[in-house]
Design a protein around this motif. Structure first.
Motif, PDB file in Angstrom:
ATOM      1  N   TYR A 443       0.839  -1.206   0.000  1.00  0.00           N
ATOM      2  CA  TYR A 443       0.000   0.000   0.000  1.00  0.00           C
ATOM      3  C   TYR A 443       0.876   1.259   0.000  1.00  0.00           C
ATOM      4  O   TYR A 443       0.640   2.183  -0.786  1.00  0.00           O
ATOM      5  CB  TYR A 443      -0.907  -0.005   1.232  1.00  0.00           C
ATOM      6  N   ARG A 455      -7.664   5.788  -0.204  1.00  0.00           N
ATOM      7  CA  ARG A 455      -7.492   4.344  -0.333  1.00  0.00           C
ATOM      8  C   ARG A 455      -8.191   3.814  -1.584  1.00  0.00           C
ATOM      9  O   ARG A 455      -7.669   2.918  -2.270  1.00  0.00           O
ATOM     10  CB  ARG A 455      -8.023   3.643   0.921  1.00  0.00           C
ATOM     11  N   ILE A 459      -6.383   1.644  -4.573  1.00  0.00           N
ATOM     12  CA  ILE A 459      -6.851   0.321  -4.988  1.00  0.00           C
ATOM     13  C   ILE A 459      -7.236   0.336  -6.467  1.00  0.00           C
ATOM     14  O   ILE A 459      -6.979  -0.624  -7.209  1.00  0.00           O
ATOM     15  CB  ILE A 459      -8.039  -0.129  -4.108  1.00  0.00           C
ATOM     16  N   TYR A 478      -2.869  -5.601   1.380  1.00  0.00           N
ATOM     17  CA  TYR A 478      -2.092  -4.392   1.062  1.00  0.00           C
ATOM     18  C   TYR A 478      -1.097  -4.029   2.170  1.00  0.00           C
ATOM     19  O   TYR A 478      -0.226  -3.180   1.967  1.00  0.00           O
ATOM     20  CB  TYR A 478      -3.027  -3.205   0.793  1.00  0.00           C
ATOM     21  N   ASP A 479      -1.234  -4.643   3.326  1.00  0.00           N
ATOM     22  CA  ASP A 479      -0.297  -4.378   4.425  1.00  0.00           C
ATOM     23  C   ASP A 479       0.906  -5.320   4.395  1.00  0.00           C
ATOM     24  O   ASP A 479       1.699  -5.350   5.333  1.00  0.00           O
ATOM     25  CB  ASP A 479      -1.013  -4.516   5.775  1.00  0.00           C
TER      26      ASP A 479
END
Length: 603
Positions: A443, A455, A459, A478-479
């Motif tokens: 991310y 966000r 995405i 995403y982390d």
């Protein structure tokens, strides 16, 4: 290319320059500095007053006299002065804390920003490990310098003046003379030996930075070390530098012991002479026991900080040596900088024009020679050629990592040297050959294209780069941390992150710098389709290795030895039968051989 060694101490004036560079930070908090100095002066007045009160207490309670009453007032005053000394000292430190920490923060930030403003040439030559150690030592040196110059040297000088004046007024002038002579000898000896010792400190710093450079470089290339089974070789290289550091450190410590012994000897001689004089005065009746105690207390109060002053001076010189290399970084010329009247780049369509551009990384060898071409707004122009032909240099010049030696580069008719670098780079997006990611989450790395994006926008960029589906299969999605330089991701995954990052930035001008040359054929074809899609309606410069990826370009430039030798569309260049046609034939043959090998193994 000539190697540039940054941070070398520029003669003897560097110490004063380092001190002067800190003055603006003190001036910013001048109110706090004045208040801290006032607390310092009050603390020293209390310190000097303690022996005077102690003398009166001793005289009042001496056996030879008949005290009429317990000197309660003097005893209370003695305690109050002791409390005042420590209280004012703590208040001084509390008031000055913000000055010190803000100065360190400002200098560290200034160095960080300056490093980012330096040209790519510096960063290609730098040694990251040693440079980081230089900054670390430099900031620690600032902390020590600010605290101890103001709060140890200044108060010690103030205390010496108070004591010398009291001794001169109350006692025989010889007490003052012996005290001052001892101080002069002590200071002269300290200065002489400390200057001699500085060579060992500088050598320690140099070896420390070198060792850190080797360690960081080896760890960053961990896989290469393992591939070649060179752990022992790396350990020996690291230990060679540590051995040199050890020798310098031993010399530094032994010379320090010599200095401490000499300082102790000077103080011992001075104290002995003064106590003999005071003792003789008591015997003769010209001085009381209280006077003897006073002189002794003064000497203890004076010589203890004086001994510490020797330590402080040594450490200040060490701090200045530590700061030399960090301020040497600030002395580096930025090479590429905005003109005073630079304005923001105004984008109308994003047309790029190279006009007779020449450039060389070194004056002795030109990389580009009289390069001229246009990339019309919304068009795609590709540049091909052998390695070393100067293709990637074009993208570096567009981004103004370097300035052209001759000629000029225009975007929508504006010379890029006349506009701000920030606005120029805001208008250009790049997907490089080697995508290096930050050691953070997927991310974060996508969001780097536009840090204030939502966000949903991030995405959506990932979806457009066809990496969203892959990210959703990961446990942390995403982390997920990508590792040092993104090594936890495959080449194709890293390229898709780079594409998503560029899509999020959404610039009018795109540069693809051999964006797929490091990938396998299957991954390249998938990513190439994505690159063609995002290039639509953008001004695009493609630096290519595989010719099959740029067949649709509006114009193809063929470079050899820093010059454009052919230009035209794919079909026109094949029809010419020149360098491009030869390259095409070779790559077609290589591709055919690769396909035959795959068929032979049943793939």
């Amino acid at each position: 290319m000539r190697t540039r060694h940054y941070g070398k101490p520029p003669a003897r004036q560097s110490d004063w320059n380092a001190i002067k560079s800190l003055l603006p930070y003190l001036w910013e908090f001048r109110g706090r500095v004045v208040l801290a100095l006032a607390f310092l002066a009050l603390a020293k007045v209390a310190t000097v007053a303690v022996p005077l009160v102690l003398k009166d207490i001793v005289d009042a309670l001496s056996p030879g006299t008949a005290p009429l009453a317990l000197p309660v007032f003097l005893l209370v005053a003695y305690g109050a002065l002791r409390l005042a000394n420590s209280t004012f000292g703590e208040l001084r430190d509390a008031v000055f804390a913000k000055v010190t920490q803000r100065s360190i923060r400002r200098v560290a930030l200034k160095v960080f920003e300056h490093l980012h403003n330096l040209a790519l040439r510096f960063h290609l030559e730098r040694q990251t490990g040693g440079m980081s150690r230089d900054i670390e030592r430099g900031t620690a040196g600032i902390r020590f310098l600010l605290n101890f110059m103001l709060f140890n040297i200044l108060p010690t000088i103030l205390e010496i003046g108070f004591v010398a004046a009291i001794l001169l007024v109350k006692y025989d002038p010889w007490f003052c003379i012996v005290t001052l002579v001892t101080l002069v000898v002590y200071i002269a000896f300290t200065l002489w030996v400390t200057e001699w010792r500085m060579i060992f400190r500088r050598n320690m710093n140099e070896m420390d930075s070198k060792a850190n450079t080797r360690a960081i470089d080896s760890l960053l290339n961990y896989e290469t070390v393992k591939y070649f089974n060179n752990e022992g070789f790396e350990a020996r290289r690291y230990d060679e530098t540590l051995q040199s550091w050890e020798k310098a450190a031993v010399r530094n410590q032994t010379s320090l012991s010599f200095l401490n012994i000499g300082q102790g000897a000077v103080i011992a001689v001075g104290v002995t002479i003064l106590m003999l004089m005071a003792g003789q005065g008591v015997v003769r009746g010209t001085m009381t026991i209280g006077d003897l105690v006073l002189v002794n207390a003064f000497l203890i109060q004076l010589y203890m900080p004086l001994h510490f002053l020797g330590f402080v001076y040594r450490e200040i010189r060490h701090s200045l040596a530590d700061m030399e290399r960090m301020f040497g970084l600030l002395a580096q010329n930025t090479e590429v900088s905005d003109r005073p009247d630079a304005r923001d780049l105004h984008i109308r369509g994003g047309e790029i024009r190279f006009e007779h551009v020449g450039f060389g990384y070194d004056d002795r060898r030109m990389v580009l020679q009289d390069v001229s071409f246009d990339v019309p707004s919304g068009h795609k122009v590709a540049v091909v050629g052998a390695s070393g032909a100067g293709k990637s240099t074009l993208s570096r010049l567009i981004f103004r990592f370097y300035d052209a030696t001759t000629g000029r580069i225009l975007i929508d008719g504006q010379d890029i040297r006349d506009v701000t670098q920030k606005s120029l780079r805001r208008a250009i997006g790049i997907v490089p050959q080697d995508t290096v990611l930050f050691n953070d989450t997927i991310y974060y790395n996508i969001a780097y294209g536009q840090p204030d994006a939502t966000r949903e926008e991030i995405i959506e960029a990932a979806r457009s780069a066809h990496i969203h589906e892959f990210v959703e299969t990961l446990p942390d999605k995403y982390d997920t941390l990508v590792g040092e330089r993104g090594l936890k991701l495959s080449g194709g995954e890293k390229q898709r992150v780079a594409i998503a990052r560029t899509l999020l930035k959404n610039p009018p001008i795109l540069v693809f710098d051999e964006a797929t040359s490091a990938l396998d054929s299957r991954t390249e074809k998938a990513i190439q389709a994505e690159l063609q899609e995002i290039a639509t309606n953008h001004t695009t410069l493609v630096i290519a290795h595989r010719l099959s990826t740029i067949m649709d370009a509006d114009q193809i430039l063929v470079m050899e030895h820093g010059q454009i030798v052919e230009r035209g569309t794919h079909g026109e260049l094949l029809a010419q039968g020149g360098a491009y046609a030869h390259m095409w034939a070779l790559q077609q043959q290589e591709q055919q051989e690769e396909e035959e090998k795959l068929k032979a193994v049943g793939v």
